[in-house]
Design an enzyme around this catalytic site. Sequence first.
Site, PDB file in Angstrom:
ATOM      1  N   GLY A 155     102.502  59.110  16.539  1.00 29.21           N
ATOM      2  CA  GLY A 155     103.736  59.346  15.797  1.00 29.21           C
ATOM      3  C   GLY A 155     104.691  60.357  16.400  1.00 29.21           C
ATOM      4  O   GLY A 155     105.440  60.990  15.667  1.00 29.21           O
ATOM      5  N   MET A 203     102.029  48.869  16.367  1.00 27.21           N
ATOM      6  CA  MET A 203     101.349  48.005  17.331  1.00 27.21           C
ATOM      7  C   MET A 203     100.827  46.702  16.722  1.00 27.21           C
ATOM      8  O   MET A 203      99.948  46.074  17.283  1.00 27.21           O
ATOM      9  CB  MET A 203     100.166  48.755  17.964  1.00 27.21           C
ATOM     10  N   ASN A 210     113.262  48.616  17.064  1.00 30.40           N
ATOM     11  CA  ASN A 210     112.008  48.937  17.743  1.00 30.40           C
ATOM     12  C   ASN A 210     112.323  49.792  18.966  1.00 30.40           C
ATOM     13  O   ASN A 210     113.361  49.606  19.604  1.00 30.40           O
ATOM     14  CB  ASN A 210     111.337  47.627  18.201  1.00 30.40           C
ATOM     15  N   HIS A 266     110.913  50.590  22.711  1.00 28.72           N
ATOM     16  CA  HIS A 266     109.999  50.036  23.713  1.00 28.72           C
ATOM     17  C   HIS A 266     110.037  50.938  24.954  1.00 28.72           C
ATOM     18  O   HIS A 266     111.125  51.302  25.416  1.00 28.72           O
ATOM     19  CB  HIS A 266     110.418  48.608  24.084  1.00 28.72           C
ATOM     20  N   GLU A 279     112.744  37.254  16.276  1.00 32.19           N
ATOM     21  CA  GLU A 279     111.481  36.524  16.388  1.00 32.19           C
ATOM     22  C   GLU A 279     110.995  36.479  17.831  1.00 32.19           C
ATOM     23  O   GLU A 279     109.834  36.157  18.080  1.00 32.19           O
ATOM     24  CB  GLU A 279     111.584  35.115  15.780  1.00 32.19           C
TER      25      GLU A 279
HETATM   26  C1  GAR Z   1     105.651  54.877  22.383  1.00 30.32           C
HETATM   27  O1  GAR Z   1     105.705  55.050  23.769  1.00 30.32           O
HETATM   28  C2  GAR Z   1     106.362  53.600  22.001  1.00 30.32           C
HETATM   29  O2  GAR Z   1     107.489  53.345  22.763  1.00 30.32           O
HETATM   30  C3  GAR Z   1     105.296  52.581  22.282  1.00 30.32           C
HETATM   31  O3  GAR Z   1     104.095  53.183  21.856  1.00 30.32           O
HETATM   32  C4  GAR Z   1     104.211  54.618  21.934  1.00 30.32           C
HETATM   33  C5  GAR Z   1     103.920  55.178  20.566  1.00 30.32           C
HETATM   34  O4  GAR Z   1     103.888  56.570  20.602  1.00 30.32           O
HETATM   35  N1  GAR Z   1     105.569  51.350  21.612  1.00 30.32           N
HETATM   36  C6  GAR Z   1     105.280  50.166  22.139  1.00 30.32           C
HETATM   37  O5  GAR Z   1     104.719  50.014  23.201  1.00 30.32           O
HETATM   38  C7  GAR Z   1     105.682  48.973  21.276  1.00 30.32           C
HETATM   39  N2  GAR Z   1     105.792  47.806  22.090  1.00 30.32           N
HETATM   40  P1  GAR Z   1     104.069  57.455  19.290  1.00 30.32           P
HETATM   41  O6  GAR Z   1     103.072  56.941  18.243  1.00 30.32           O
HETATM   42  O7  GAR Z   1     103.702  58.836  19.747  1.00 30.32           O
HETATM   43  O8  GAR Z   1     105.493  57.357  18.805  1.00 30.32           O
END
Ligand code: GAR
Length: 217
Positions: free
Chosen positions: A21, A100, A117, A119, A157
């Site tokens: 988070g 996720m 989102n 990424h 989507e």
């Molecule tokens: C972050 O790097 C985010 O961009 C990635 O997961 C991590 C979560 O970190 N998200 C993805 O890969 C989604 N496709 P966090 O829980 O510390 O924010």
Amino acid sequence: MADTKQSKKCKNIIVLVSGGGTNLQALIDAQSRGELGCGRITCVISSKPGVFALERAEKAGIQTRVIVRKDYADTAAYSAAMLDAFREEQADLIVQAGFMTILDETICKAYPNQMINVHPALIPSFCGKGFYGLHVHEAALQKGVKVTGATVHFVTEVCDGGPIILQKAVAVEQGDTPETLQRRVMEQAEWHILPEAVRLFCEEKLAVENNIVTILS
Ligand code: GAR
């Protein structure tokens, strides 16, 4: 005549999380500095129990919910439960911040251009099915790219295929590991462009036409 006060009402922001988070924390910090415009984080929903993101929310006095994927038979049933929660929370904006779990297209259809989102790469590089978390940075290092970064986009989507709101480039350094690169991408890109995109949304500065986002002045 359109009631402008009505349309600019304070936006209820629901943040979806699955792990540490840090992006949620960046949003909480931006909110406490008054940087989310007329938006406020009203609920944090986690797909996993016991994750640190939930502690961050509780510490900030934000209501939390845990909706666990394995409690539901399939993606459709899970998405229906999430949709019920979004409606109960009167969501105006849904933010996937390290979320996720796959949701189906019923959600995008119910909240068109209202779900965003973050990424950890420059889309269209290193995105789509299987590209999440550390895997994204492993792939970037394997390819030998010299620049990577982060993208904030509207969710459609198509996995990681929705209209791009903001991107920020980050240099890859010699000797980087997936972990060091992930940290730099978060620090230099994600934690800045995610709150900024949320602010732009809440201030109604984002227009989407033909899948292209324009930032209104
Ligand atoms: C972050 O790097 C985010 O961009 C990635 O997961 C991590 C979560 O970190 N998200 C993805 O890969 C989604 N496709 P966090 O829980 O510390 O924010």
